[in-house]
Design an enzyme around this catalytic site. Structure first.
Site, mmCIF file in Angstrom:
data_model
loop_
_atom_site.group_PDB
_atom_site.id
_atom_site.type_symbol
_atom_site.label_atom_id
_atom_site.label_comp_id
_atom_site.label_asym_id
_atom_site.label_seq_id
_atom_site.Cartn_x
_atom_site.Cartn_y
_atom_site.Cartn_z
ATOM 1 C CB CYS A 61 -0.981 0.000 1.162
ATOM 2 S SG CYS A 61 -0.344 -0.686 2.686
ATOM 3 N NE ARG A 116 2.010 -9.616 4.972
ATOM 4 C CZ ARG A 116 0.696 -9.583 4.734
ATOM 5 N NH1 ARG A 116 -0.103 -10.465 5.319
ATOM 6 N NH2 ARG A 116 0.188 -8.668 3.926
ATOM 7 C CD GLN A 158 -0.265 -8.816 -0.215
ATOM 8 O OE1 GLN A 158 0.318 -7.749 -0.384
ATOM 9 N NE2 GLN A 158 -1.133 -8.998 0.760
ATOM 10 C CG ASP A 193 -1.975 -5.542 -2.696
ATOM 11 O OD1 ASP A 193 -3.191 -5.427 -2.491
ATOM 12 O OD2 ASP A 193 -1.111 -5.198 -1.878
ATOM 13 C CG HIS A 215 -3.585 -0.270 -2.756
ATOM 14 N ND1 HIS A 215 -2.508 -1.081 -3.058
ATOM 15 C CD2 HIS A 215 -3.866 -0.497 -1.450
ATOM 16 C CE1 HIS A 215 -2.151 -1.753 -1.979
ATOM 17 N NE2 HIS A 215 -2.954 -1.422 -0.990
ATOM 18 C CE LYS A 255 -9.646 -8.418 7.620
ATOM 19 N NZ LYS A 255 -8.420 -9.210 7.471
ATOM 20 C CG HIS A 298 -5.822 -1.376 1.486
ATOM 21 N ND1 HIS A 298 -4.467 -1.232 1.669
ATOM 22 C CD2 HIS A 298 -6.401 -0.321 2.122
ATOM 23 C CE1 HIS A 298 -4.232 -0.139 2.381
ATOM 24 N NE2 HIS A 298 -5.395 0.429 2.675
#
Length: 602
Positions: free
Chosen positions: A300, A329, A347, A349, A351, A430, A476
């Protein structure tokens, strides 16, 4: 059905506690509700601990909570306990159940409990995390343990149970502590429910993605490289690449723009975002030129900086940025499990920056994307709205407003959802996407998170219709969650029989004789030009054995070529999925495969 507990204000109380504290509420009975199963499984955990204590008198116990997959108990014992010992422990548990021991609750002062367990370092570790001065103990026969409950009235009500596996666990989940033993188990009120679950476990073993990943040569792990760091082999890399391409096109036609952020950012960025304070224990750090950097656990912050690179008009919103972002992580050693829990993953991912008025529209658009993808891979799914966690940034008004907005978007589209109290990200509520696989297991995958905190912290702005600067809402969004985890789930869902569009090898050519290999190579080249992968099985084995070897590779199509096929430019097709055999021209075959690919568009 006999009552076994009371539910009041979302809290479960067993009958012993309800009577002692004069609590009244909704009656919990012996059924398959989440509340009744929690009481049963926690009681079964204690019965397992009692059995272990009778078999291994030196055993000391830490905690035994109920978890999604049943229950477990962490304990310490001098003997080495393996899966082979579970049958003996189960037998002892059945003896205890047959004794129909009354499960009693009593209170004691903290001082009394500390003295009682003075020689038990595990119990002292539990006590160190409890600040109450009055504590509760549960006793059944000669066994007792420090516990808040809830429990059944007697051990005689615990009949349908099974211990599933032995594992190691760090004391208190801290890698700095010693490794102790953990045993997992499951329990139901109904014997049939248990038998169904056991059958599911047996099927799950056959489908285990670690086993299939080795058999199909998809990926491997190497301790010399590092724990939780998968190595993708050629077959797995082809599968993954096809999945990435499929999703790439699906993103582009929906108006997403590809971007890429760095994998390490200055620690100042993570201070501003709140990750250092709220997520730092899960991050990796390094130092460059005297400046601390953090490896990104999420994408992000990079996407925010990309958005801020241009002066964005309201006419450009919603602005959708997506990346196959590699993140790191820190996962504890005992928590890692194949591709499901790794330390490096990618990911899918995105945004989305939008105006407050566009939030509902964006959420509905993302949910359409989710639905299309899940149908492509034959997954059923459900949704949960996750609310404010204990560790969170932003005021109550923000959380209330954004959570309500998410629910209204789902309500307007008549989309059912559950509530996960306290399950939100630290920066916003979320929607979690939970998929159900072919054998009935539920998996957390995608997520949609509404965030006004990070745009505020990073002074993210766009120019509104009046020419003034205004803060956008940031959403997100990940649909797969991560490629690693999704591929692991998909492998088990389809038992290695991947959909044609992403299968690592889509066709295996089996030439009858050496004189037919050249034609097979020609076909292989033509398929590759259409982005389809194939292999030629021309090893020095009989035709039947080579066909059997091809079958074991779980490829969708097996093609046999001989004199007739070479002469007529045809193929003899064995479709493994439909179990049909047919003959067709080379051009018809390639056209058919392209149509299958086209039908798999998201």
């Amino acid at each position: 059905m006999e009552p076994i507990g009371v539910l009041k204000d979302g809290q479960i109380y067993d009958l012993q506690t309800a009577e002692a504290l004069n609590i009244e509420g909704d009656i919990i009975k012996q059924d398959n509700s989440a509340e009744s199963l929690e009481i049963l499984r926690h009681s079964c955990a204690h019965m397992m601990a009692q059995a272990i204590k009778e078999l291994y008198p030196d055993a000391k116990f830490f905690v035994g909570p109920v978890v999604t997959e049943g229950f477990y108990y962490d304990f310490k014992v001098d003997a080495k306990i393996t899966d082979d010992d579970l049958v003996t422990i189960e037998k002892k548990m059945k003896e205890i159940a047959n004794r129909k021991l009354k499960i009693e609750r009593y209170e004691a002062t903290r001082e009394e409990i500390v003295t009682k367990f003075a020689d038990d370092e595990l119990k002292q570790a539990v006590l160190s995390k409890i600040t109450d001065n009055t504590l509760t103990m549960y006793k059944q026969g000669d066994f007792e343990d420090l516990c808040r409950g809830p429990h059944l009235p007697t051990t005689g009500m615990i009949r349908a149970f099974k211990l599933t596996r032995v594992a190691g666990a760090y004391l208190g989940g801290d890698e700095e502590n010693e490794m102790i033993t953990r045993i997992y188990g499951i329990a139901f009120f109904d014997k049939k429910e248990l038998n169904d679950y056991v059958r599911m476990l047996e099927e799950a073993k056959k489908r285990d993605h670690r086993k299939l990943g080795t058999e199909l040569e998809l990926f491997t792990f190497n301790e010399d490289v590092g724990a939780g760091l998968p190595l993708w082999l050629p077959n797995g890399s082809r599968l993954r690449s096809k999945l990435e391409h499929l999703l790439y096109k699906a993103h582009r036609v929906r108006g997403y723009e590809p971007v890429r952020g760095p994998e390490i950012l200055k620690s100042d960025m993570w201070d501003i975002s709140g990750h250092n304070a709220n997520y730092g224990q899960n991050m990796y750090y390094t130092e460059i030129d005297g400046q601390q950097y953090g490896m990104k656990p999420m994408n992000c912050v990079g996407h925010i900086q990309i958005f801020k690179n241009d002066l964005v008009s309201y006419k450009d919103l919603p602005k959708k940025l997506f990346e196959y972002g590699v993140v790191h992580r820190h996962e504890m050693s005992g928590a890692m499990h194949g591709l499901f829990r790794v330390r490096e993953f990618t990911q899918d991912d995105a945004h989305i920056f939008c105006t407050p008025a566009q939030v509902k529209e964006v959420i509905i658009d993302v949910l359409e994307f989710v639905d299309s993808l899940m149908k492509t891979f034959d997954f059923e799914y459900e949704m949960e709205v996750s609310t404010k966690p204990k560790k969170a940034i932003g005021d109550d008004e923000f959380w209330e407003t954004t959570t309500k907005g998410i629910m209204e978007a789902l309500d307007e589209e008549n989309l059912p959802y559950g509530i996960d109290e306290g399950g939100g990200a630290f920066y916003g509520p979320k929607i979690d996407i939970k998929i159900t696989d072919a054998i009935g297991r539920k998996w957390q995958c995608g997520t949609i998170q509404v965030d006004m905190n990070l745009p505020s912290r990073f002074n993210v702005e766009y120019i509104n219709d009046e020419g003034h600067k205004e803060q956008p809402v940031m959403i997100h969004r990940a649909i797969l969650g991560s490629f690693e985890r999704f591929i692991g789930i998909l492998t088990e869902h389809c038992a290695g029989e991947f959909p044609f569009v992403i299968a690592p090898t889509q066709v295996i050519f089996v030439p009858i004789a050496d004189t037919h290999v050249e034609y097979a190579k020609q076909l292989q080249k033509e398929l590759l030009e259409d982005e389809m992968d194939s292999k030629i099985f021309d090893m020095n084995e009989s035709l039947n054995k080579r066909i059997r070897m091809a079958e074991k590779q779980r490829v969708p199509m097996i093609v046999v070529v001989g004199d007739e096929e070479v002469q007529n430019q045809t193929i003899a097709l064995r479709n493994r999925r439909t179990r049909e055999q047919s003959n067709m021209s080379k051009d018809e075959f390639i056209s058919m495969l392209n149509e299958i690919k086209k039908g798999s568009r998201i």
